[in-house]
Scaffold this motif. Structure first.
Motif, PDB file in Angstrom:
ATOM      1  N   LEU A   1       0.827  -1.206   0.000  1.00  9.13           N
ATOM      2  CA  LEU A   1       0.000   0.000   0.000  1.00  9.13           C
ATOM      3  C   LEU A   1       0.863   1.259   0.000  1.00  9.13           C
ATOM      4  O   LEU A   1       0.562   2.240  -0.692  1.00  9.13           O
ATOM      5  N   LEU A   2       1.949   1.230   0.766  1.00 10.32           N
ATOM      6  CA  LEU A   2       2.828   2.400   0.839  1.00 10.32           C
ATOM      7  C   LEU A   2       3.548   2.663  -0.480  1.00 10.32           C
ATOM      8  O   LEU A   2       4.045   3.769  -0.716  1.00 10.32           O
ATOM      9  N   ALA A   3       3.609   1.649  -1.343  1.00 11.81           N
ATOM     10  CA  ALA A   3       4.235   1.831  -2.660  1.00 11.81           C
ATOM     11  C   ALA A   3       3.312   2.580  -3.619  1.00 11.81           C
ATOM     12  O   ALA A   3       3.731   2.986  -4.702  1.00 11.81           O
ATOM     13  N   CYS A   4       2.043   2.765  -3.210  1.00 12.52           N
ATOM     14  CA  CYS A   4       1.078   3.491  -4.032  1.00 12.52           C
ATOM     15  C   CYS A   4       1.136   4.982  -3.698  1.00 12.52           C
ATOM     16  O   CYS A   4       0.889   5.380  -2.555  1.00 12.52           O
ATOM     17  N   LYS A   5       1.428   5.794  -4.684  1.00 18.71           N
ATOM     18  CA  LYS A   5       1.529   7.237  -4.468  1.00 18.71           C
ATOM     19  C   LYS A   5       0.207   7.837  -4.020  1.00 18.71           C
ATOM     20  O   LYS A   5       0.178   8.816  -3.284  1.00 18.71           O
ATOM     21  N   ARG A   6      -0.898   7.252  -4.470  1.00 19.42           N
ATOM     22  CA  ARG A   6      -2.212   7.816  -4.148  1.00 19.42           C
ATOM     23  C   ARG A   6      -2.609   7.576  -2.697  1.00 19.42           C
ATOM     24  O   ARG A   6      -3.577   8.166  -2.221  1.00 19.42           O
ATOM     25  N   LEU A   7      -1.907   6.698  -2.001  1.00 13.55           N
ATOM     26  CA  LEU A   7      -2.245   6.446  -0.604  1.00 13.55           C
ATOM     27  C   LEU A   7      -1.951   7.685   0.228  1.00 13.55           C
ATOM     28  O   LEU A   7      -0.813   8.149   0.303  1.00 13.55           O
ATOM     29  N   ALA A   8      -2.981   8.223   0.865  1.00 11.51           N
ATOM     30  CA  ALA A   8      -2.821   9.425   1.687  1.00 11.51           C
ATOM     31  C   ALA A   8      -2.741   9.094   3.165  1.00 11.51           C
ATOM     32  O   ALA A   8      -2.089   9.810   3.935  1.00 11.51           O
ATOM     33  N   LYS A   9      -3.395   7.995   3.571  1.00 10.76           N
ATOM     34  CA  LYS A   9      -3.440   7.648   4.986  1.00 10.76           C
ATOM     35  C   LYS A   9      -3.621   6.147   5.153  1.00 10.76           C
ATOM     36  O   LYS A   9      -4.446   5.540   4.472  1.00 10.76           O
ATOM     37  N   LEU A  10      -2.839   5.565   6.047  1.00  7.82           N
ATOM     38  CA  LEU A  10      -2.953   4.138   6.349  1.00  7.82           C
ATOM     39  C   LEU A  10      -3.040   3.971   7.860  1.00  7.82           C
ATOM     40  O   LEU A  10      -2.074   4.230   8.580  1.00  7.82           O
ATOM     41  N   THR A  11      -4.193   3.557   8.336  1.00  4.09           N
ATOM     42  CA  THR A  11      -4.400   3.335   9.765  1.00  4.09           C
ATOM     43  C   THR A  11      -4.286   1.840  10.058  1.00  4.09           C
ATOM     44  O   THR A  11      -5.028   1.039   9.484  1.00  4.09           O
ATOM     45  N   VAL A  12      -3.336   1.481  10.908  1.00  2.47           N
ATOM     46  CA  VAL A  12      -3.146   0.080  11.293  1.00  2.47           C
ATOM     47  C   VAL A  12      -3.714  -0.098  12.687  1.00  2.47           C
ATOM     48  O   VAL A  12      -3.217   0.484  13.656  1.00  2.47           O
ATOM     49  N   VAL A  13      -4.771  -0.879  12.802  1.00  2.00           N
ATOM     50  CA  VAL A  13      -5.439  -1.110  14.073  1.00  2.00           C
ATOM     51  C   VAL A  13      -4.761  -2.274  14.794  1.00  2.00           C
ATOM     52  O   VAL A  13      -4.499  -3.331  14.203  1.00  2.00           O
ATOM     53  N   SER A  14      -4.472  -2.071  16.081  1.00  2.00           N
ATOM     54  CA  SER A  14      -3.745  -3.090  16.840  1.00  2.00           C
ATOM     55  C   SER A  14      -4.126  -3.028  18.309  1.00  2.00           C
ATOM     56  O   SER A  14      -4.613  -2.006  18.808  1.00  2.00           O
ATOM     57  N   ARG A  15      -3.848  -4.117  19.013  1.00  2.00           N
ATOM     58  CA  ARG A  15      -4.077  -4.147  20.467  1.00  2.00           C
ATOM     59  C   ARG A  15      -2.878  -3.602  21.221  1.00  2.00           C
ATOM     60  O   ARG A  15      -2.940  -3.422  22.437  1.00  2.00           O
TER      61      ARG A  15
END
Length: 289
Positions: A71-85
């Motif tokens: 996903l980070l290799a995609c230029k169009r990605l503006a935000k990536l939220t990783v949900v974790s405990r």
């Protein structure tokens, strides 16, 4: 029932022999190409594509982390939220400001809001299914992910992709032979419940990814078994072939992009290594406006 027990015993014996053999000779060195994202780059992407915001549950796992990298290799990605405990130092180590780790109480995840995201991925799974209790496997692999799916839908997310398993079946039954182990009746039941309930949430598009095996192996599949399965791929039906964790991740991203641009709607299934290869192809596809 006698026949079922005999078959189950032979499967369990074969698995045990594979494990013992793997422990005796040691795991083979993994093929470096199987974790090299560079072989899928440069990504196919149109300049000016709409910014994309994605939320992921299970982003630190065997398939989850390669998916984050893809996903980070995609230029169009503006935000990536990783949900974790828990906090995830490996995400901080990526050094990308688009990544945000959100620590939540997974047992109450259905009450969370994920508004402001366009799509969601669910890759959470029990790291050691064979050592889990029935209740814990059901909680980790179905109850929490289903709660996540419902929270995403309530937050306005219409595109959802989840990692399941070949053989997922809500009618599968507990076996005292395979117990909670991957490939056993209870494991298939849990994955079947996950798929069934996720399908009832009502997403505009839902992708079910059912690998038969993940190369080069994980906590549920010894390295030697994953390596051996990978070698015999050309001689077995496509739906039972293995796929690398990276290939599965790229396939999930590519299919999600098809969902977002409207070329794929409803529920679709990517089953087995052959189908994963078809969707991952030779390049990461980050979509068009």
């Amino acid at each position: 029932q006698f026949f079922t027990k005999m078959v189950g015993s032979r499967v369990a014996l074969a698995a045990l022999c594979s494990v013992l053999l793997a422990l005796w000779i040691g795991p083979p060195a993994p093929d470096p190409r199987e974790s090299d994202l560079g072989r899928f780059l440069p990504a196919h992407e149109t300049d000016g594509a709409k910014p994309l915001r994605v939320v992921v549950l299970g982003g630190s796992g065997q398939v989850g982390f390669p998916l984050v990298r893809a996903l980070l290799a995609c230029k169009r990605l503006a935000k990536l939220t990783v949900v974790s405990r828990r906090p995830l130092p490996e995400m901080d180590a990526l050094g990308d400001s688009r990544v945000q780790v959100r620590v939540v109480d997974l047992d109450n995840i259905e009450a969370e809001s994920f508004s402001g995201h366009d799509a969601a991925f669910m890759l959470q799974g029990h790291g050691r299914a064979s050592q889990a209790t029935k209740e814990d496997l059901l909680r980790v692999d179905a109850t929490v992910p289903i709660g996540f799916a419902r929270a995403c839908k309530r937050s306005g997310i219409e595109h959802f992709s989840l990692l399941s398993s070949i053989g997922a079946d809500p009618k599968a039954q507990w076996s005292p032979i395979t117990r909670t182990g991957a490939g056993g009746g209870w494991y298939m039941y849990v994955k079947g419940v996950l798929e069934q309930q996720s399908g009832l949430v009502g997403f505009r598009s839902l992708t079910l990814v059912r690998p038969a095996g993940i190369y080069p192996g994980n906590a549920n599949t010894p390295a030697f078994v994953g390596w051996l399965n990978h070698k015999i791929n050309p001689f077995i039906p496509r739906q039972y072939t293995t796929a690398s964790a990276l290939s599965i991740a790229v396939a999930m991203v590519n299919r999600m992009m098809e969902q977002l641009d409207g070329s794929v709607t409803g529920t679709t299934v990517i089953e087995g290594g052959g189908a994963v290869k078809d969707v991952s192809g030779q390049a990461l596809r980050c979509g068009s406006p």
